[in-house]
Design a protein around this motif. Structure first.
Motif, PDB file in Angstrom:
ATOM      1  N   ASN A 299     -33.124  54.603 -30.518  1.00  0.00           N
ATOM      2  CA  ASN A 299     -32.800  54.560 -29.091  1.00  0.00           C
ATOM      3  C   ASN A 299     -31.341  54.224 -28.776  1.00  0.00           C
ATOM      4  N   ALA A 300     -30.620  53.669 -29.757  1.00  0.00           N
ATOM      5  CA  ALA A 300     -29.272  53.173 -29.464  1.00  0.00           C
ATOM      6  C   ALA A 300     -28.345  54.266 -28.938  1.00  0.00           C
ATOM      7  N   ALA A 301     -28.445  55.466 -29.536  1.00  0.00           N
ATOM      8  CA  ALA A 301     -27.519  56.543 -29.163  1.00  0.00           C
ATOM      9  C   ALA A 301     -27.673  56.914 -27.692  1.00  0.00           C
ATOM     10  N   ILE A 302     -28.904  56.854 -27.193  1.00  0.00           N
ATOM     11  CA  ILE A 302     -29.168  57.205 -25.786  1.00  0.00           C
ATOM     12  C   ILE A 302     -28.308  56.341 -24.861  1.00  0.00           C
TER      13      ILE A 302
ATOM     14  N   GLY B  55     -24.171  54.905 -20.928  1.00  0.00           N
ATOM     15  CA  GLY B  55     -23.138  53.966 -20.490  1.00  0.00           C
ATOM     16  C   GLY B  55     -21.866  54.718 -20.107  1.00  0.00           C
ATOM     17  N   LYS B  56     -21.498  55.694 -20.930  1.00  0.00           N
ATOM     18  CA  LYS B  56     -20.290  56.499 -20.640  1.00  0.00           C
ATOM     19  C   LYS B  56     -20.467  57.281 -19.341  1.00  0.00           C
ATOM     20  N   ALA B  57     -21.629  57.881 -19.168  1.00  0.00           N
ATOM     21  CA  ALA B  57     -21.872  58.694 -17.965  1.00  0.00           C
ATOM     22  C   ALA B  57     -21.867  57.808 -16.707  1.00  0.00           C
ATOM     23  N   LEU B  58     -22.451  56.627 -16.801  1.00  0.00           N
ATOM     24  CA  LEU B  58     -22.432  55.703 -15.652  1.00  0.00           C
ATOM     25  C   LEU B  58     -20.996  55.316 -15.316  1.00  0.00           C
ATOM     26  N   SER B  59     -20.216  55.056 -16.355  1.00  0.00           N
ATOM     27  CA  SER B  59     -18.826  54.654 -16.167  1.00  0.00           C
ATOM     28  C   SER B  59     -18.042  55.725 -15.419  1.00  0.00           C
ATOM     29  N   GLU B  60     -18.309  56.988 -15.750  1.00  0.00           N
ATOM     30  CA  GLU B  60     -17.587  58.091 -15.099  1.00  0.00           C
ATOM     31  C   GLU B  60     -18.094  58.380 -13.702  1.00  0.00           C
ATOM     32  N   LYS B  61     -19.411  58.344 -13.509  1.00  0.00           N
ATOM     33  CA  LYS B  61     -19.990  58.972 -12.327  1.00  0.00           C
ATOM     34  C   LYS B  61     -20.617  58.038 -11.297  1.00  0.00           C
ATOM     35  N   ALA B  62     -21.057  56.854 -11.713  1.00  0.00           N
ATOM     36  CA  ALA B  62     -21.842  56.020 -10.793  1.00  0.00           C
ATOM     37  C   ALA B  62     -20.964  55.368  -9.732  1.00  0.00           C
TER      38      ALA B  62
ATOM     39  N   VAL C  91     -31.728  47.786 -17.737  1.00  0.00           N
ATOM     40  CA  VAL C  91     -32.238  48.489 -18.918  1.00  0.00           C
ATOM     41  C   VAL C  91     -33.650  47.992 -19.223  1.00  0.00           C
ATOM     42  N   VAL C  92     -34.564  48.947 -19.287  1.00  0.00           N
ATOM     43  CA  VAL C  92     -35.973  48.666 -19.596  1.00  0.00           C
ATOM     44  C   VAL C  92     -36.306  49.166 -21.004  1.00  0.00           C
ATOM     45  N   GLY C  93     -35.735  50.310 -21.381  1.00  0.00           N
ATOM     46  CA  GLY C  93     -36.028  50.921 -22.689  1.00  0.00           C
ATOM     47  C   GLY C  93     -35.695  49.961 -23.825  1.00  0.00           C
ATOM     48  N   ASN C  94     -36.576  49.877 -24.808  1.00  0.00           N
ATOM     49  CA  ASN C  94     -36.427  48.902 -25.902  1.00  0.00           C
ATOM     50  C   ASN C  94     -35.576  49.410 -27.063  1.00  0.00           C
ATOM     51  N   PRO C  95     -34.955  48.471 -27.807  1.00  0.00           N
ATOM     52  CA  PRO C  95     -34.860  47.027 -27.558  1.00  0.00           C
ATOM     53  C   PRO C  95     -33.892  46.767 -26.393  1.00  0.00           C
ATOM     54  N   ALA C  96     -34.456  46.303 -25.277  1.00  0.00           N
ATOM     55  CA  ALA C  96     -33.765  46.352 -23.983  1.00  0.00           C
ATOM     56  C   ALA C  96     -32.444  45.582 -23.981  1.00  0.00           C
ATOM     57  N   ASN C  97     -32.429  44.367 -24.552  1.00  0.00           N
ATOM     58  CA  ASN C  97     -31.198  43.564 -24.468  1.00  0.00           C
ATOM     59  C   ASN C  97     -30.049  44.259 -25.184  1.00  0.00           C
ATOM     60  N   THR C  98     -30.336  44.757 -26.385  1.00  0.00           N
ATOM     61  CA  THR C  98     -29.258  45.371 -27.178  1.00  0.00           C
ATOM     62  C   THR C  98     -28.879  46.726 -26.606  1.00  0.00           C
ATOM     63  N   ASN C  99     -29.840  47.457 -26.052  1.00  0.00           N
ATOM     64  CA  ASN C  99     -29.492  48.713 -25.382  1.00  0.00           C
ATOM     65  C   ASN C  99     -28.573  48.446 -24.183  1.00  0.00           C
ATOM     66  N   ALA C 100     -28.813  47.362 -23.466  1.00  0.00           N
ATOM     67  CA  ALA C 100     -27.946  47.013 -22.323  1.00  0.00           C
ATOM     68  C   ALA C 100     -26.538  46.670 -22.816  1.00  0.00           C
ATOM     69  N   LEU C 101     -26.464  45.978 -23.939  1.00  0.00           N
ATOM     70  CA  LEU C 101     -25.157  45.651 -24.529  1.00  0.00           C
ATOM     71  C   LEU C 101     -24.400  46.930 -24.886  1.00  0.00           C
ATOM     72  N   ILE C 102     -25.118  47.905 -25.476  1.00  0.00           N
ATOM     73  CA  ILE C 102     -24.495  49.178 -25.852  1.00  0.00           C
ATOM     74  C   ILE C 102     -24.004  49.910 -24.593  1.00  0.00           C
TER      75      ILE C 102
ATOM     76  N   SER D 233     -20.958  48.155 -23.089  1.00  0.00           N
ATOM     77  CA  SER D 233     -19.743  48.301 -23.907  1.00  0.00           C
ATOM     78  C   SER D 233     -19.147  49.688 -23.791  1.00  0.00           C
ATOM     79  N   ASN D 234     -20.003  50.679 -23.505  1.00  0.00           N
ATOM     80  CA  ASN D 234     -19.517  52.061 -23.385  1.00  0.00           C
ATOM     81  C   ASN D 234     -19.068  52.419 -21.971  1.00  0.00           C
ATOM     82  N   ALA D 235     -19.296  51.515 -21.038  1.00  0.00           N
ATOM     83  CA  ALA D 235     -18.919  51.774 -19.644  1.00  0.00           C
ATOM     84  C   ALA D 235     -17.604  51.053 -19.359  1.00  0.00           C
ATOM     85  N   LYS D 236     -16.522  51.623 -19.872  1.00  0.00           N
ATOM     86  CA  LYS D 236     -15.227  50.930 -19.836  1.00  0.00           C
ATOM     87  C   LYS D 236     -14.726  50.680 -18.419  1.00  0.00           C
ATOM     88  N   LYS D 237     -15.159  51.520 -17.475  1.00  0.00           N
ATOM     89  CA  LYS D 237     -14.630  51.383 -16.107  1.00  0.00           C
ATOM     90  C   LYS D 237     -15.511  50.510 -15.228  1.00  0.00           C
ATOM     91  N   LEU D 238     -16.542  49.910 -15.801  1.00  0.00           N
ATOM     92  CA  LEU D 238     -17.416  49.030 -15.013  1.00  0.00           C
ATOM     93  C   LEU D 238     -17.366  47.622 -15.603  1.00  0.00           C
TER      94      LEU D 238
END
Ligand SMILES: NC(=O)C1=CN([C@@H]2O[C@H](COP(=O)(O)OP(=O)(O)OC[C@H]3O[C@@H](n4cnc5c(N)ncnc54)[C@H](O)[C@@H]3O)[C@@H](O)[C@H]2O)C=CC1
Ligand SMILES: O=C([O-])CC(=O)C(=O)O
Length: 325
Positions: A105-108, A113-120, A128-139, A142-147
């Motif tokens: 799931n990590a790659a998702i 994160g990148k798409a949210l950073s660009e578009k949201a 983040v609900v998808g498991n492992p939720a805490n670490t997915n949120a960290l990923i 970290s990928n949302a550089k503009k947020l």
């Protein structure tokens, strides 16, 4: 009527979404006077199924639904998004721990994160609900550089609600009689549901139950509840997960009136949990912001459990460190 807000839900053809979308559309999350534009994301193979869900949303004729987008493209799904509920990921089956899903799931979450950073929206709130939720949120953070990383949270609210329900049943109280419940740490079997600060109808919870019940029944039941549901249903929790997601976002957006809720948020050193993980903390929400409750006394029993779940989060982090650049 207020201006519509955009709510993105990923994994929109899946089982949690099948409950979540309809709760959001009916106004349970953002209130009965807040129109929503639903932005539904799933993978290309799930588009036919998602079409069926969209037909059902239409057939509810919800007064608050001001538009529906369904897509397999994260850049389209997150365009102008005000609230993002990242549910889409593979769920675990019997005998698996949630961290077994890490690489699947990590790659998702780096892509999203990148798409949210660009578009949201610049004020987007992400759960983040998808498991492992805490670490997915960290990923994702970290990928949302503009947020701001504080815009990214993970769900321990289902654990919090499970803990309320167990304590209510044990003490013959209603869940609404209970205050100051805490779930510390990871949404996993190392989580620490903590009743040290809890009151039931204003009385300290610890004066109403004995330590053996806390250690041998309460904590393990809450920690293992997800697995118990998978065993019984053959599928992981869906309606209760959706309900907890609604609770988490509603409280973050609309406030908790001073009440404590558990949210997994980027650690900031509070309670000795160093920065670098997304950790379940007691929070209060006001004016659309959360704050970690400060100044609580932590006894040795709690300290050991808070550190154990922190250690597990740092192990998960080490396994996906290359996705945090
Ligand atoms: N944090 C929590 O308290 C809880 C978390 N969960 C987790 O929530 C997740 C979803 O659970 P269910 O809805 O039961 O699973 P499900 O398998 O019914 O649905 C998942 C959906 O996500 C979609 N999906 C997969 N990759 C995607 C991507 N890259 N982008 C968008 N969509 C994608 C799938 O096609 C599927 O439609 C699982 O990871 C599960 O473990 C479940 C219960 C509680
Ligand atoms: O247990 C699972 O895998 C699904 C989940 O996160 C939960 O029910 O708490």
């Amino acid at each position: 009527m207020k201006k519509p807000v955009k709510v993105a839900i990923t994994g929109a053809a899946g089982q949690i979404a099948y409950s979540l979308i309809f709760r959001v559309a009916s106004g349970s999350m953002l209130g009965p006077d807040q129109p929503v534009i639903l932005q539904l994301l799933d993978i290309p193979d799930a588009m036919e199924k998602l079409k069926g869900t969209v037909m059902e949303i239409e057939d509810c004729a919800f007064p608050l639904v001001a538009g529906i987008v369904s897509t397999a493209d994260p850049m389209e799904a997150f365009d102008g998004t005000d609230y993002a509920l990242l549910v889409g990921a593979r769920p675990r089956g019997p005998g698996m721990e949630r961290k077994d899903l890490l690489s699947a799931n990590a790659a998702i979450f780096s892509v999203q994160g990148k798409a949210l950073s660009e578009k949201a929206s610049r004020d987007v709130r992400v759960l983040v609900v998808g498991n492992p939720a805490n670490t997915n949120a960290l990923i994702a953070a970290s990928n949302a550089k503009k947020l701001d990383p504080r815009q990214f949270t993970a769900m321990v609210r289902l654990d919090h609600n499970r803990a309320l329900s167990q304590l209510a049943a044990k003490t013959g109280a209603a869940t609404t009689d209970i205050e100051k419940m805490i779930v510390w740490g990871n949404h996993s079997s190392t989580q620490y549901p903590d009743i040290s600060h809890c009151t039931v109808k204003g009385k300290p919870a610890k004066s109403l139950v004995d330590q053996a019940w806390i250690e041998k029944e309460f904590i393990p039941t809450v920690q293992q509840r997800g697995a118990a549901i998978i065993k019984a249903r053959g599928l992981s929790s869906a309606a209760s997960a959706a309900s907890a997601a609604v609770d988490h976002m509603r409280d973050w957006a609309l406030g908790t009136n001073g009440k404590w809720v558990s949210m997994a948020v980027p650690s900031d050193g509070s309670y000795g949990i160093k920065p670098g993980v997304v950790y379940g903390y007691p929070c209060v929400c006001k004016n659309g912001q959360y704050e970690i409750v400060q100044g609580l006394d932590i006894d040795a029993f709690s300290r050991a459990r808070m550190d154990a779940t922190d250690a597990e989060l740092r192990e998960e982090r080490a396994a996906i460190e290359d996705l945090l650049k």
